[in-house]
Every structure is written in structure tokens, then in C-alpha cells.
Design a protein around this motif. Sequence first.
Motif, PDB file in Angstrom:
ATOM      1  N   GLU A  31       0.959  -1.207   0.057  1.00 58.03           N
ATOM      2  CA  GLU A  31       0.120   0.020  -0.531  1.00 58.03           C
ATOM      3  C   GLU A  31       0.819   0.868  -0.226  1.00 58.03           C
ATOM      4  O   GLU A  31       2.330   1.274   0.409  1.00 58.03           O
ATOM      5  CB  GLU A  31      -1.079  -0.438   0.749  1.00 58.03           C
ATOM      6  N   LYS A  32      -0.132   2.682  -0.414  1.00 60.58           N
ATOM      7  CA  LYS A  32       0.895   3.487  -0.956  1.00 60.58           C
ATOM      8  C   LYS A  32       0.968   4.509   0.831  1.00 60.58           C
ATOM      9  O   LYS A  32      -0.747   4.515   1.047  1.00 60.58           O
ATOM     10  CB  LYS A  32       0.868   4.472  -1.949  1.00 60.58           C
ATOM     11  N   ALA A  33       1.492   5.020   1.486  1.00 63.60           N
ATOM     12  CA  ALA A  33       1.264   6.131   2.171  1.00 63.60           C
ATOM     13  C   ALA A  33       2.446   7.245   1.858  1.00 63.60           C
ATOM     14  O   ALA A  33       3.082   7.357   1.047  1.00 63.60           O
ATOM     15  CB  ALA A  33       1.540   6.193   3.319  1.00 63.60           C
ATOM     16  N   THR A  34       2.082   8.397   2.929  1.00 63.43           N
ATOM     17  CA  THR A  34       2.501   9.806   2.370  1.00 63.43           C
ATOM     18  C   THR A  34       2.766  10.121   3.824  1.00 63.43           C
ATOM     19  O   THR A  34       2.528  10.152   4.496  1.00 63.43           O
ATOM     20  CB  THR A  34       1.287  10.825   1.884  1.00 63.43           C
ATOM     21  N   ILE A  35       4.254  10.659   3.284  1.00 67.95           N
ATOM     22  CA  ILE A  35       5.410  11.143   5.029  1.00 67.95           C
ATOM     23  C   ILE A  35       4.038  12.255   5.846  1.00 67.95           C
ATOM     24  O   ILE A  35       4.357  13.431   4.652  1.00 67.95           O
ATOM     25  CB  ILE A  35       6.437  11.250   4.746  1.00 67.95           C
ATOM     26  N   ALA A  36       4.088  12.443   6.529  1.00 68.51           N
ATOM     27  CA  ALA A  36       3.029  13.210   7.034  1.00 68.51           C
ATOM     28  C   ALA A  36       3.918  14.428   8.020  1.00 68.51           C
ATOM     29  O   ALA A  36       3.723  15.760   8.198  1.00 68.51           O
ATOM     30  CB  ALA A  36       1.773  13.094   7.699  1.00 68.51           C
ATOM     31  N   GLN A  37       4.482  13.726   9.312  1.00 71.01           N
ATOM     32  CA  GLN A  37       5.593  14.066   9.810  1.00 71.01           C
ATOM     33  C   GLN A  37       6.826  13.323  10.051  1.00 71.01           C
ATOM     34  O   GLN A  37       6.754  11.739   9.745  1.00 71.01           O
ATOM     35  CB  GLN A  37       4.807  13.658  11.565  1.00 71.01           C
ATOM     36  N   LEU A  38       8.323  14.268   9.925  1.00 75.29           N
ATOM     37  CA  LEU A  38       9.605  12.656  10.440  1.00 75.29           C
ATOM     38  C   LEU A  38      10.234  13.744  11.647  1.00 75.29           C
ATOM     39  O   LEU A  38       9.404  14.330  12.152  1.00 75.29           O
ATOM     40  CB  LEU A  38      10.322  13.527   9.145  1.00 75.29           C
ATOM     41  N   LEU A  39       9.624  11.907  12.640  1.00 76.09           N
ATOM     42  CA  LEU A  39      10.307  12.845  13.980  1.00 76.09           C
ATOM     43  C   LEU A  39      11.734  12.405  14.037  1.00 76.09           C
ATOM     44  O   LEU A  39      12.324  11.562  13.363  1.00 76.09           O
ATOM     45  CB  LEU A  39       9.568  11.318  14.710  1.00 76.09           C
ATOM     46  N   PRO A  40      12.194  12.930  14.994  1.00 81.23           N
ATOM     47  CA  PRO A  40      14.120  12.652  15.172  1.00 81.23           C
ATOM     48  C   PRO A  40      13.911  11.877  15.890  1.00 81.23           C
ATOM     49  O   PRO A  40      13.758  10.879  16.329  1.00 81.23           O
ATOM     50  CB  PRO A  40      14.159  13.759  16.224  1.00 81.23           C
ATOM     51  N   ALA A  41      15.509  10.666  15.236  1.00 82.98           N
ATOM     52  CA  ALA A  41      15.685  10.081  15.417  1.00 82.98           C
ATOM     53  C   ALA A  41      15.714   9.968  16.760  1.00 82.98           C
ATOM     54  O   ALA A  41      15.727   8.641  17.313  1.00 82.98           O
ATOM     55  CB  ALA A  41      17.202   9.288  14.616  1.00 82.98           C
ATOM     56  N   LEU A  42      16.114  11.172  17.906  1.00 84.54           N
ATOM     57  CA  LEU A  42      16.586  10.653  19.923  1.00 84.54           C
ATOM     58  C   LEU A  42      16.228  11.728  19.544  1.00 84.54           C
ATOM     59  O   LEU A  42      16.050  13.593  18.939  1.00 84.54           O
ATOM     60  CB  LEU A  42      18.568  10.384  19.904  1.00 84.54           C
ATOM     61  N   PRO A  43      15.899  11.630  20.778  1.00 82.10           N
ATOM     62  CA  PRO A  43      15.127  12.901  21.421  1.00 82.10           C
ATOM     63  C   PRO A  43      16.469  13.843  21.914  1.00 82.10           C
ATOM     64  O   PRO A  43      16.786  13.403  22.443  1.00 82.10           O
ATOM     65  CB  PRO A  43      14.482  12.206  23.397  1.00 82.10           C
ATOM     66  N   SER A  44      15.877  14.900  21.640  1.00 79.59           N
ATOM     67  CA  SER A  44      16.778  15.877  21.814  1.00 79.59           C
ATOM     68  C   SER A  44      17.532  16.684  23.254  1.00 79.59           C
ATOM     69  O   SER A  44      17.167  16.527  24.370  1.00 79.59           O
ATOM     70  CB  SER A  44      16.235  17.201  21.677  1.00 79.59           C
ATOM     71  N   GLY A  45      18.692  16.732  23.527  1.00 77.65           N
ATOM     72  CA  GLY A  45      19.141  16.165  25.234  1.00 77.65           C
ATOM     73  C   GLY A  45      19.348  15.029  25.296  1.00 77.65           C
ATOM     74  O   GLY A  45      20.449  15.041  26.336  1.00 77.65           O
ATOM     75  N   LEU A  46      19.526  14.106  24.159  1.00 76.14           N
ATOM     76  CA  LEU A  46      19.694  12.457  24.984  1.00 76.14           C
ATOM     77  C   LEU A  46      21.054  12.308  25.473  1.00 76.14           C
ATOM     78  O   LEU A  46      22.044  12.184  23.681  1.00 76.14           O
ATOM     79  CB  LEU A  46      18.784  11.353  24.430  1.00 76.14           C
TER      80      LEU A  46
END
Length: 85
Positions: A31-46
Motif C-alpha cells: 500500500e502507498k502512504a504519504t509521509i505527514a511528519q518526520l520524527l527526530p531519531a533521538l529525543p533532543s538532549g539525550l
Amino acid sequence: GQVGSSIPIVGDTVALVPNPLTQEGADRAGEKATIAQLLPALPSGLKPPAIICVGLNYKVHAAEVGLPEPKYPVIFMKNPSAATG
């Protein structure tokens, strides 16, 4: 965007693939999907002690780098200093 491009961005269309170990999502494979949001690989400050990575975990990636598809995804580690952002 195009299906199979190497770096996805918001708005790209991607093909869904099942989890290769559990087959979760197999009913939606292709199935095809459209990327709506990209999340950071790691939480900031981790500050992780290690970064564990999964490579060659889908056919397109193996083909992009000219390597045969492995039976299982490749697991490797990176030094925490490799994380940016």
C-alpha cells in the motif's frame, strides 16, 4: 517525492512493508502512504551510551548500495558522538 528515494521527506509517497521478523503489517504490504511528519531519531538532549542501528532492512536499500539482500537485517553500533542535532 518518489517511492524508493533514499532520503524520505514530508510529502513523499512510500510503499508500506511488513516487519521482516514478525510480519506485522503484512496485510498492508505494498500500500502507498504519504509521509505527514518526520520524527527526530533521538529525543533532543539525550546522551545514549551507544546507538544500535539496523541496516539493509529492506530490499530497496540493499539494491541502492549494491549489496545482496541479507537473510536478516544487519545490526551494528555507532558511537554516540555520531548523533547530531
